[in-house]
Design a protein around this motif. Structure first.
Motif, short mmCIF file in Angstrom:
data_model
loop_
_atom_site.label_atom_id
_atom_site.label_comp_id
_atom_site.label_asym_id
_atom_site.label_seq_id
_atom_site.Cartn_x
_atom_site.Cartn_y
_atom_site.Cartn_z
N ASP A 39 8.65 6.16 -1.92
CA ASP A 39 7.61 5.72 -0.94
C ASP A 39 8.31 5.96 0.38
O ASP A 39 7.54 6.33 1.25
CB ASP A 39 7.73 4.37 -1.02
CG ASP A 39 6.90 3.80 -2.32
OD1 ASP A 39 5.57 4.07 -2.31
OD2 ASP A 39 7.40 3.27 -3.14
N GLY A 44 2.09 -0.47 4.15
CA GLY A 44 1.69 -0.88 2.70
C GLY A 44 2.72 -1.88 2.30
O GLY A 44 2.36 -2.65 1.14
N PHE A 45 3.90 -1.97 2.80
CA PHE A 45 4.69 -3.04 2.59
C PHE A 45 4.71 -3.93 3.37
O PHE A 45 4.32 -4.23 4.42
CB PHE A 45 6.25 -2.30 2.71
CG PHE A 45 6.75 -1.64 1.36
CD1 PHE A 45 5.63 -1.18 0.33
CD2 PHE A 45 7.63 -0.87 1.31
CE1 PHE A 45 6.08 -0.23 -0.69
CE2 PHE A 45 8.15 0.24 0.40
CZ PHE A 45 7.45 0.44 -0.73
N ASP A 95 5.01 -4.28 -2.04
CA ASP A 95 3.50 -4.09 -1.72
C ASP A 95 2.87 -5.29 -1.39
O ASP A 95 2.97 -6.18 -2.11
CB ASP A 95 2.86 -3.39 -3.10
CG ASP A 95 3.52 -2.15 -3.60
OD1 ASP A 95 3.75 -1.44 -2.55
OD2 ASP A 95 3.59 -1.95 -4.85
N ASP A 115 -2.64 -3.10 -0.35
CA ASP A 115 -1.63 -1.93 -0.05
C ASP A 115 -1.84 -0.54 0.26
O ASP A 115 -0.88 0.22 0.69
CB ASP A 115 -0.61 -2.11 -1.01
CG ASP A 115 -1.42 -1.70 -2.51
OD1 ASP A 115 -2.46 -1.27 -2.52
OD2 ASP A 115 -0.63 -2.12 -3.45
N LYS A 168 -3.33 1.66 -1.58
CA LYS A 168 -3.32 2.41 -2.70
C LYS A 168 -4.66 2.80 -3.24
O LYS A 168 -4.90 3.65 -4.01
CB LYS A 168 -2.43 1.79 -4.03
CG LYS A 168 -1.04 1.77 -3.68
CD LYS A 168 -0.18 1.23 -4.65
CE LYS A 168 1.44 1.34 -4.28
NZ LYS A 168 2.15 0.49 -5.45
#
Length: 342
Positions: free
Chosen positions: A142, A172-173, A226, A256, A258
Motif C-alpha cells: 500500500d 484509504g486508511f 482501511d 476505503d 477499493k
C-alpha cells in the motif's frame, strides 16, 4: 459545518493528537528548511536522509480523500472508554505531496524482498513517562502504491497542527495511520510492537461480546488500517424542526476506495422500506460522495436512516454494535437522525 461543502475547510477540520509536537500546535505552517526524514532498515543503502527542501523541487500529486479518526462514532457503542466521539471526527480534504515511490527511485533505493511493512515515526515526543513514542506500521504494498510525503493541505502549506511540514499520507486508511511530523521510515519484516500499534489502534479478528475483556496481540487482532464503509445525513440536522411538505435530505458516503459505491439508500420508516438517493461518483476513489433525495413527511416525529452499499457487496449493518470492540473503533452502522415535522 460539513453540510454543503465538498472540501472541509482546514480551520473547521477536526484535530486529534495522541502526542504533541510543541511547535506544531498551530494552524500556521512549520518551516520545511532543515527538516529531515530518515529511511532505514532492509534497504540499500541501509540508511538515507531525505531533506524536505528537495521535495519542493519534485513532481507532486494530489489526493482528494476522506480523513477520519478511527474512533469516530465511538459514542454509538456502549461501555467504551476514551474520547466520546459522536460523528464529527471526519472530513474530506485534499493532500498534495511527493509519492514515496518517487523518492525511492530518485535515490536508487532498493527494498529487500523480505520487507512486509513500513513503520513510520514522527518527531513528536511521549506525553508521559508511562507511554512510548507513537509509531505505526503500514503494509509495504500500500505504501509503495499510494503513500505520499504530503506538504500541502487544501492548497496551502501543511499546518503544524495537521502534521506539517511533512506528513505521511496514505489515502484509504484511517487518520491515525496518516502519521504527522514525519521523521523516519523503517522498512521491516514485521509490524511494530509499539503500544499504539500493537495494542491501542487495533480491533479483534473475531467478534467479542460487548463489555468482554480482551488482551490484544499481533496475532489475534489487526490494525485500524482501511476506512470502513459509511454514510451520514448532514441535512437536516439531528433534532431539526421542519415544516410540512417536501423535504430534501442530503449527506455524504464513502469507503476505503477499493470499490465504487453502488447505492445510498434512505429510509423514512425505520428500515421497513428504502429509496435510492442520487449521487455523482467523485473523480478520486478516496473522496466522499455527496448524495441527496426528497420526500414528503406528515406532521410528527420521524427517524431518517441512511445506508451505503458498494460494488464489493459491503453494506452498513442496521446495528453497528455487531462490530463492538474494546477500543470503540471503526463504527460503520446505519446512520440515524430524528426530526420533527410541525
Amino acid at each position: 459545518m460539513l453540510a454543503g461543502h465538498r472540501i472541509t475547510d482546514t480551520h473547521t477540520l477536526f484535530v486529534r493528537n495522541i502526542q504533541d509536537l510543541e511547535e506544531g500546535l498551530t494552524l500556521a505552517p512549520l518551516p520545511v528548511e532543515g527538516w529531515e526524514i530518515e529511511l532505514a532498515g532492509l534497504i540499500k543503502p541501509s540508511r538515507l536522509v531525505v531533506h524536505a527542501e528537495e521535495l519542493l523541487e519534485m513532481e507532486q500529486v494530489e489526493y482528494e480523500m476522506v480523513l477520519q479518526c478511527s474512533g469516530n462514532g465511538r459514542s454509538q457503542y456502549r461501555d467504551i472508554p476514551g474520547i466520546p466521539w459522536n460523528q464529527g471526527g471526519v472530513g474530506n480534504v485534499r493532500f498534495r505531496g511527493v509519492p514515496l515511490s518517487a523518492v525511492l527511485e530518485k535515490h536508487n533505493v532498493t527494498i529487500d524482498s523480505q520487507v512486509k511493512f513500513v513503520t513510520a515515526e514522527g518527531r513528536d515526543l511521549p506525553t508521559g513517562r508511562e507511554l512510548p513514542d507513537m509509531e505505526h506500521s503500514l503494509p509495504v504494498g500500500d505504501v509503495l502504491e499510494r503513500s505520499i510525503l504530503a506538504l500541502e493541505l487544501n492548497g496551502e502549506a501543511l499546518p503544524g497542527i495537521h502534521g506539517g511540514p511533512v506528513r505521511l499520507v496514505t489515502p484509504g486508511f484511517f487518520g491515525t495511520m496518516q502519521l504527522k511530523w514525519l521523521s523516519r521510515l523503517r522498512f521491516e519484516t514485521s509490524e511494530s510492537t509499539c503500544f499504539y500499534h500493537a495494542t491501542e489502534y487495533r480491533v479483534p479478528l473475531s467478534p467479542v461480546k460487548a463489555g468482554e475483556r480482551f488482551r490484544f496481540t499481533l496475532e489475534n487482532s489487526r490494525p485500524t488500517w482501511d476506512i470502513r464503509l459509511m454514510s451520514y445525513i448532514l441535512d437536516p440536522e439531528q433534532g431539526a424542526t421542519l415544516g410540512t411538505g417536501e423535504v430534501t435530505v442530503s449527506g455524504v458516503a464513502y469507503n476505503d476506495g477499493k470499490a465504487r459505491l453502488e447505492s445510498v439508500l434512505v429510509s423514512f420508516d425505520e428500515g421497513r422500506s428504502w429509496q435510492s438517493a442520487e449521487f455523482e461518483t467523485p473523480e478520486s476513489p478516496f473522496a466522499w460522495y455527496q448524495w441527496t433525495t426528497r420526500t414528503t413527511l406528515e406532521p410528527g416525529v420521524h427517524q431518517i436512516w441512511s445506508r451505503a452499499l458498494d460494488y464489493l457487496g459491503r453494506s452498513q449493518p442496521l446495528d453497528g454494535s455487531v462490530y463492538w470492540n474494546p477500543n470503540g473503533y471503526e463504527w460503520t452502522g446505519v446512520y440515524k437522525t430524528e426530526v420533527t415535522v410541525s
